[in-house]
Design an enzyme around this catalytic site. Sequence first.
Site: not given
Length: 441
Positions: A151, A204, A172-173
């Site tokens: 990030n 996100h 990204c999980h």
Amino acid sequence: MKITFMGAGSTVFVKNVLGDSLLCDCLKDAEFALYDIDAQRLEDSRLVIENLNQSLAGGSATVTTYLGVENRKAALRNANFVINAIQVGGYEPCTVIDFEIPKKYGLYQTIGDTLGIGGIFRALRTIPVMRDFARDMEEVCPDAWFLNYTNPMAMLTGYMQRYTGVKTVGLCHSVQWCTGNLLDQLGMREYLGNYIEKIAGINHMGWLLEITDKNGNDLYPEIRRRAKERNATQKHGDMVRLDYIEKFGYYCTESSEHNAEYNPFYLKQGRNDLIEKFNIPLDEYPRRCVSQIANWNEQREKMLRGENLEHKRSDEYASRIMEAIVTNVPYQIGGNVINNGLITNLPKEACVEVPCMVNANGINPTFVGELPLQLAAMNASNIYPQLLTIEAAHTGKRDTIYHAAMMDPVTGAQLSTDEIVSLCDELLAAHAAAGFVIEAK
């Protein structure tokens, strides 16, 4: 085959990703090249992966280590895949700087690694390192895929995709965990493993646009009812995202502590009532860092003294991407890619998170179309600071750093233009004093 892991001192994450790879028939015979600038952490990771190599794959993989910048090109040479999990500057000094100086100006942060003033400066000190990675890769492994986990995802991935020749996807999980987390907390566990979803947006802040059961029945009406009731009757850790459902109509991918700082609604000077109402954990990331550092030696001893470490394949995308490319057996991911019209009402140069099909042809993004206008507006409020930060890193112009901070939803809502300039100048000076010079002419 060669799989290079940049930032291999992240031992727990290395264990997950390379442990997953050792459980894949097509990957377990690879060379796992571990690269880091911290000798002790690199050696810890080597011991863990060597242990897993024996217990999971009978020693079929080759594990090599490369320490320091002088050995970086050798670590990358002839790699097929490069996994990136670096953290430039670490907790001390850089995370402390990113939180403590803005706090003097009255700015609240929770995580500070994706957007906000913390995310902007994390990107500005990380992009030069990734630019060096890219130059090396273009020379010694030009056909490799770069799988970025670091990030701020959209800024770093977007920079690599726009200004280097390296094949890059951001991972990204939060996409994998989004819907299951929502159904679980709302008491709708009967639908776990029995739903169809559509998620798209930005990292996100990818939106759960559609969710049905496998018979095509829309689950959102019941989700909206339960989300409103839960926020009205309980204090819990996901109140911001459930407020999104009530106010904007949709849930999003990353946690509430993250999303509290991606908009101007929740972190306001003099509004501690909002912080209390939405149960927002200020300074959460520094607390996590301190906890992780305190716990590492205990974790380290447990991991390193285990005769045979155990590992079950995780939800992380990396091994599944590599497996799909090698075997040509398709696999769908949520990937961060350049928009180029995939989401029609977001800027074409934005780094967006959309469903992607992976096969021997690589990572193939799918067309999404228009987002609901309020969701596109929320994404756009994050995208423009991201684009300005990328441009600042590319040009080295100090004014563009100021512009990125001014357009950030929280920073711009709380500070005047003069205060933002002063804040950025102070952060630039502090990073320079710590040895992390950010170009800002």
